[in-house]
Design a protein around this motif. Structure first.
Motif, PDB file in Angstrom:
ATOM      1  N   LEU A  70      27.267 -11.922  91.852  1.00 52.50           N
ATOM      2  CA  LEU A  70      28.014 -11.076  92.788  1.00 52.50           C
ATOM      3  C   LEU A  70      27.302  -9.744  93.022  1.00 52.50           C
ATOM      4  O   LEU A  70      27.178  -9.292  94.160  1.00 52.50           O
ATOM      5  N   GLU A  71      26.840  -9.114  91.948  1.00 50.06           N
ATOM      6  CA  GLU A  71      26.204  -7.803  92.058  1.00 50.06           C
ATOM      7  C   GLU A  71      24.867  -7.865  92.789  1.00 50.06           C
ATOM      8  O   GLU A  71      24.500  -6.932  93.493  1.00 50.06           O
ATOM      9  N   SER A  72      24.138  -8.967  92.644  1.00 49.43           N
ATOM     10  CA  SER A  72      22.838  -9.083  93.304  1.00 49.43           C
ATOM     11  C   SER A  72      22.969  -9.471  94.777  1.00 49.43           C
ATOM     12  O   SER A  72      22.008  -9.378  95.521  1.00 49.43           O
ATOM     13  N   GLY A  73      24.160  -9.917  95.175  1.00 50.60           N
ATOM     14  CA  GLY A  73      24.356 -10.338  96.551  1.00 50.60           C
ATOM     15  C   GLY A  73      24.012 -11.797  96.786  1.00 50.60           C
ATOM     16  O   GLY A  73      24.013 -12.261  97.929  1.00 50.60           O
ATOM     17  N   GLU A  74      23.721 -12.527  95.717  1.00 52.47           N
ATOM     18  CA  GLU A  74      23.409 -13.946  95.841  1.00 52.47           C
ATOM     19  C   GLU A  74      24.595 -14.715  96.418  1.00 52.47           C
ATOM     20  O   GLU A  74      24.421 -15.673  97.171  1.00 52.47           O
ATOM     21  N   VAL A  75      25.797 -14.290  96.046  1.00 56.45           N
ATOM     22  CA  VAL A  75      27.026 -14.850  96.597  1.00 56.45           C
ATOM     23  C   VAL A  75      27.874 -13.698  97.106  1.00 56.45           C
ATOM     24  O   VAL A  75      27.744 -12.565  96.649  1.00 56.45           O
ATOM     25  N   ALA A  76      28.757 -14.000  98.050  1.00 57.36           N
ATOM     26  CA  ALA A  76      29.572 -12.952  98.649  1.00 57.36           C
ATOM     27  C   ALA A  76      30.909 -12.761  97.947  1.00 57.36           C
ATOM     28  O   ALA A  76      31.501 -11.686  98.019  1.00 57.36           O
ATOM     29  N   SER A  77      31.402 -13.795  97.270  1.00 66.01           N
ATOM     30  CA  SER A  77      32.729 -13.693  96.670  1.00 66.01           C
ATOM     31  C   SER A  77      32.885 -14.681  95.521  1.00 66.01           C
ATOM     32  O   SER A  77      32.061 -15.589  95.344  1.00 66.01           O
ATOM     33  N   LYS A  79      35.138 -16.833  95.467  1.00 66.78           N
ATOM     34  CA  LYS A  79      35.439 -18.115  96.104  1.00 66.78           C
ATOM     35  C   LYS A  79      34.159 -18.925  96.320  1.00 66.78           C
ATOM     36  O   LYS A  79      34.141 -20.137  96.109  1.00 66.78           O
ATOM     37  N   GLU A  80      33.081 -18.258  96.691  1.00 68.15           N
ATOM     38  CA  GLU A  80      31.801 -18.940  96.894  1.00 68.15           C
ATOM     39  C   GLU A  80      31.250 -19.478  95.565  1.00 68.15           C
ATOM     40  O   GLU A  80      30.710 -20.578  95.510  1.00 68.15           O
ATOM     41  N   ASN A  89      38.896 -20.608  92.130  1.00 66.33           N
ATOM     42  CA  ASN A  89      38.445 -19.215  92.193  1.00 66.33           C
ATOM     43  C   ASN A  89      39.232 -18.304  91.255  1.00 66.33           C
ATOM     44  O   ASN A  89      38.726 -17.271  90.830  1.00 66.33           O
TER      45      ASN A  89
END
Length: 143
Positions: A70-77, A79-80, A89
């Motif tokens: 999450l912090e790196s932006g690899e996923v947006a949420s 839920k993803e 989730n």
């Protein structure tokens, strides 16, 4: 003084479901005269391998991995993450909450010295204050 790290034995490499690699090195971190020191465990033969981890230790590792995603932006949420891991989730949220626990609790989980506690009890709405978290787990706060 710069701490020195000594690696004992060979590293244990774990491949996760998303293709990431986790490397486990048998080292210990101790405090001496207020400074952190990194060294080898007293008994290298008892260093934990991936199969020796408790469910709480695996959940904590998973929580840090997901929080990093999450912090790196690899996923947006969350839920993803849940879709990638084929899970719910709300479970992802509870596991990520484990990363917000007091350092004493996290150290106790990793050392397997924390009293018997269920993952849901720790991950579902943990108290904000670390002293309150220690009380919930049954550990007394350090003076």
């Amino acid at each position: 003084m710069k701490p020195m790290m000594k690696i004992a034995g060979s590293p244990n490499i774990i491949v996760t479901s998303d293709g990431a690699l986790t490397v486990i090195l048998p080292v210990s971190i101790t405090r001496r005269a207020g400074r952190k020191r990194i060294g080898v465990p007293k008994d290298v033969a008892t260093a934990a391998s991936a199969s020796d981890l408790t469910s709480l230790q695996r959940a904590l590792a998973r929580g840090y991995r997901w929080r990093g995603m999450l912090e790196s932006g690899e996923v947006a949420s969350a839920k993803e993450i849940a879709e990638r891991e084929s899970t719910d989730n709300s479970y992802v949220g509870r596991i990520i909450n484990l990363t917000l626990l007091a350092p004493e609790i996290i150290a106790g989980i990793l050392d397997d010295t924390v009293p018997d506690v269920q993952i849901d009890r720790l991950g579902m709405s943990p108290p904000l204050l670390w002293s309150d978290q220690l009380a919930v787990v049954g550990m007394s706060p350090a003076p």
